[in-house]
Motif scaffolding. Sequence first.
Motif: not given
Length: 167
Positions: A64-74
């Motif tokens: 979940n944390s990795l998914i949130q990081r990737q969404k923020r970086e898009q």
Amino acid sequence: MSRFSSSRKAWLVHYHELVKTWTRRSSNSFDGEDVAHDAIAGMLEQEGARISNPKAYLHRSAANSLIQRQKREQPALTIPLQDLTEQDHPTVSGAEEAAYCGQLSEALLAALDELPPVCQQVFSYHRLEGWTVPEIASHLGLSVSSVEKYLTRSMRHLQLKLQQFSS
């Protein structure tokens, strides 16, 4: 045995596997280590909760944390005003709406002026120019974490200062 020592043993058993797995799955080793540490910190913060399967909890939390990081970086999908056709430009129909927009613009500028210069830059690059957090970090020579903190600080400050304009 105290609750702390049992929680500590629960994550310590899975630590190396967790870091290895999420380093392999993320775009770089630092993200993998960060999400692993965030998952462990989240588990240790669950003071009264009993976690029946610590390994599953840690892996799900890391995912979940990795998914949130990737969404923020898009990057946010934005179109500059100059690229819009004339009929697509936002318009204000009456004097009351024009006055409201003017007051909102003045309040926004005043609120931005209250922020430190680095927060102003981060906000401008991210929200007005559409840059991603990593792009801003690279351009300003800051860490991604610092840029995220500056952006969060800016957004909270603006939200507080512009509350009167929300409907």
